[in-house]
Design a protein around this motif. Structure first.
Motif, PDB file in Angstrom:
ATOM      1  N   CYS A 291       0.824  -1.069   0.575  1.00 51.32           N
ATOM      2  CA  CYS A 291      -0.194   0.413  -0.118  1.00 51.32           C
ATOM      3  C   CYS A 291       0.678   1.422  -0.195  1.00 51.32           C
ATOM      4  O   CYS A 291       0.809   1.988  -0.510  1.00 51.32           O
ATOM      5  CB  CYS A 291      -1.117  -0.578   1.537  1.00 51.32           C
TER       6      CYS A 291
ATOM      7  N   HIS B 120      -2.779  -2.504  -8.622  1.00 58.14           N
ATOM      8  CA  HIS B 120      -3.018  -2.942  -6.862  1.00 58.14           C
ATOM      9  C   HIS B 120      -3.984  -2.767  -6.450  1.00 58.14           C
ATOM     10  O   HIS B 120      -4.852  -2.744  -5.398  1.00 58.14           O
ATOM     11  CB  HIS B 120      -1.277  -2.316  -6.291  1.00 58.14           C
TER      12      HIS B 120
ATOM     13  N   CYS C 112      -7.228  -3.648  -3.784  1.00 61.61           N
ATOM     14  CA  CYS C 112      -7.027  -2.977  -2.063  1.00 61.61           C
ATOM     15  C   CYS C 112      -7.896  -2.012  -2.067  1.00 61.61           C
ATOM     16  O   CYS C 112      -8.593  -0.619  -2.466  1.00 61.61           O
ATOM     17  CB  CYS C 112      -5.918  -2.461  -2.344  1.00 61.61           C
TER      18      CYS C 112
ATOM     19  N   CYS D 158      -6.527   1.724  -0.885  1.00 59.49           N
ATOM     20  CA  CYS D 158      -6.227   2.819  -1.503  1.00 59.49           C
ATOM     21  C   CYS D 158      -7.237   2.642  -2.647  1.00 59.49           C
ATOM     22  O   CYS D 158      -6.766   4.265  -3.108  1.00 59.49           O
ATOM     23  CB  CYS D 158      -4.793   1.394  -2.491  1.00 59.49           C
TER      24      CYS D 158
HETATM   25 ZN   LIG Z   1      -2.989  -0.306  -1.289  1.00 68.74          ZN
END
Ligand SMILES: [Zn+2]
Lengths: 199, 275
Positions: free
Chosen positions: B3, B29, B33, B36
């Motif tokens: 992250c 990513h 996630c 995020c």
């Molecule tokens: Zn993340």
């Protein structure tokens, strides 16, 4: 670009790049600065209004920027970027302005900045948009001037981060980090103000 | 990618000038996630709002003032260029005639002596052996240079427009043997006049009198306080043309000072080589 006749000059300046025009100014063809003024004073002024939160100050500072371009024209470099130079001067002039007036930029009065608001077609949308602009202006006004500066510069598509770094006299990496940190600051304040408005 | 790394690279994604491939890792990513994603979308919304902020438009005064300023600069630049073209040749010829004169060595020595009483240092008593007239001029200049904040003492700077002061300077060029008052007024203008054009013209007008130590030490003394690169280069040329070796330490300082305009530093370097 070769001008064979004097009356070709006016139409020729339209096609010259900013850089070529500024080189002409440097070499004593002062009228070329008129074309540069026409191309750039609008965005520069817009930047300065957002930076200072004050229309009068922005106008004074923009005036000083063009004055310094004339005064320091011979320092413009062969490998220069006109836009980067302009914002470099803008930043210096803004700092001088506030040092001379011995005052930090006053808190933004959003209503004062909204008289040329957007052209959104629907009246309801327009009011909502205006409120949102006002909130963002307030949020911008609460940032440190350095943060506001780097953030505004980073959103000008005509400036590369290398140029922004040169304007701010720091490394490219540092400029990026500062811009991103400033964006987070703005996000926090902006969302906070939105929340306050709802409650 | 974790992250922290992903969030550190958000700026690149927002930049929009990087190719999608450069930020593919971050996007991958983000897709997996939610934390995020939330952070990303909040920042993206803020940026979108910032980009949508309309630019204020300037009033008509900005354009009007700009063109008035441009006009004024064109006029003064033209007048300076014309005056310079007329007088520079004559001035340089007189200067070189002086340099070749047999008395030059003696005068140079005196110039070095006078430089010991640089204006920047606090009120040194006029050294013994200085003739009273020269001592008076130095004291006068010192008073002016020390009180830049209070220019009222200098009559030339009072109540006159830039072009009138320019005319005053140009008028001195036609005098065969100007008195010391004229010389010290010219040095005063070079040191203190707010107009670049007036300062440059004053320097031009001083060329024929570079044989006077007071003129060379005056130019040298104003060098550190001059801000304009154009005037600085002209001053350096002047001191080099006058073969003022006392100028060397000041030129070395300029060469070393990285905050000074590159063109000026190069001029100082060239000058040092010639001294
Ligand atoms: Zn993340």
């Amino acid at each position: 670009m070769v001008n064979s006749a004097p009356d070709a000059v006016d139409s020729a300046t339209d096609t010259l790049s900013d850089h070529e025009l500024m080189l002409a100014v440097r070499d004593g063809e002062l009228d070329a600065l008129g074309e540069l003024f026409e191309r750039h004073h609008g965005p520069l002024y817009g930047f300065l209004v957002k930076l200072t939160g004050q229309r009068t100050a922005a106008e004074d500072i923009a005036q000083t920027v063009f004055q310094r371009m004339l005064k320091y024209r011979h320092t413009y470099r062969d490998d220069g970027s006109f836009t980067a130079w302009m914002y470099h001067l803008g930043r210096r002039c803004a700092a001088d302005h506030f040092r001379k007036n011995n005052a930090a930029p006053a808190a933004t009065d959003p209503s004062q900045l909204q008289d040329h608001a957007d052209d959104t077609p629907h009246a309801g949308d327009r009011a909502a948009t205006r409120d949102d602009h006002a909130l963002l202006h307030s949020a911008l006004g609460r940032l440190d001037r350095d943060d506001r500066e780097v953030l505004l510069l980073s959103r000008f598509q005509e400036l590369s981060f290398a140029e922004i770094a040169a304007i701010l006299e720091c490394s490219v990496g540092a400029a990026k980090v500062r811009a991103h940190r400033a964006l987070r600051e703005l996000r926090d304040t902006y969302f906070q103000l939105q929340k306050e408005k709802l409650t | 990618m974790n992250c922290t790394h992903a969030q550190e690279r958000f700026a690149d994604v927002f930049d929009g000038r990087l190719a999608a491939a450069d930020t593919a890792e971050v996007r991958a990513h983000l897709a997996s996630c939610p934390d995020c994603q939330r952070e990303y979308s909040a920042l993206a919304r803020t940026l979108a709002a910032l980009d949508a902020l309309p630019d204020a438009r300037p009033g008509p005064a900005l354009r009007k003032n700009f063109y008035a300023m441009l006009e004024e600069e064109k006029n003064s630049a033209a007048s300076v260029a014309a005056a310079t073209a007329r007088h520079r040749h004559h001035a340089r010829v007189s200067l070189w005639r002086w340099i070749l004169a047999p008395a030059a060595a003696g005068v140079l020595a005196l110039g070095g002596f006078l430089l010991g009483t640089r204006f920047a240092t606090p009120a040194p008593a006029p050294a013994p052996g200085l003739d009273p007239a020269t001592a008076r001029i130095i004291a006068d200049l010192q008073a002016r240079v020390d009180s830049v904040g209070q220019l009222v003492g200098m009559s030339l700077l009072q109540q006159r427009s830039t072009s009138e002061r320019l005319q005053t300077v140009l008028a001195t060029l036609d005098k065969k043997n100007p008195d010391q008052k004229v010389i010290s007024d010219l040095i005063g203008l070079l040191a203190l006049d707010p107009s670049t054009n007036v300062r440059l013209s004053a320097l031009d007008a001083l060329y024929p009198h570079a044989n006077q130590p007071i003129v060379r030490s005056g130019v040298l003394a104003t060098l550190p306080r001059e801000q304009n690169p154009l005037v600085l280069v002209a001053m350096i040329d002047f001191l080099v043309a006058a073969r003022d070796r006392e100028a060397a330490p000041e030129l070395e300082k300029i060469v070393r000072n990285e905050t000074i305009d590159q063109g000026v530093r190069e001029a100082a370097k060239r000058g040092l080589a010639q001294l």
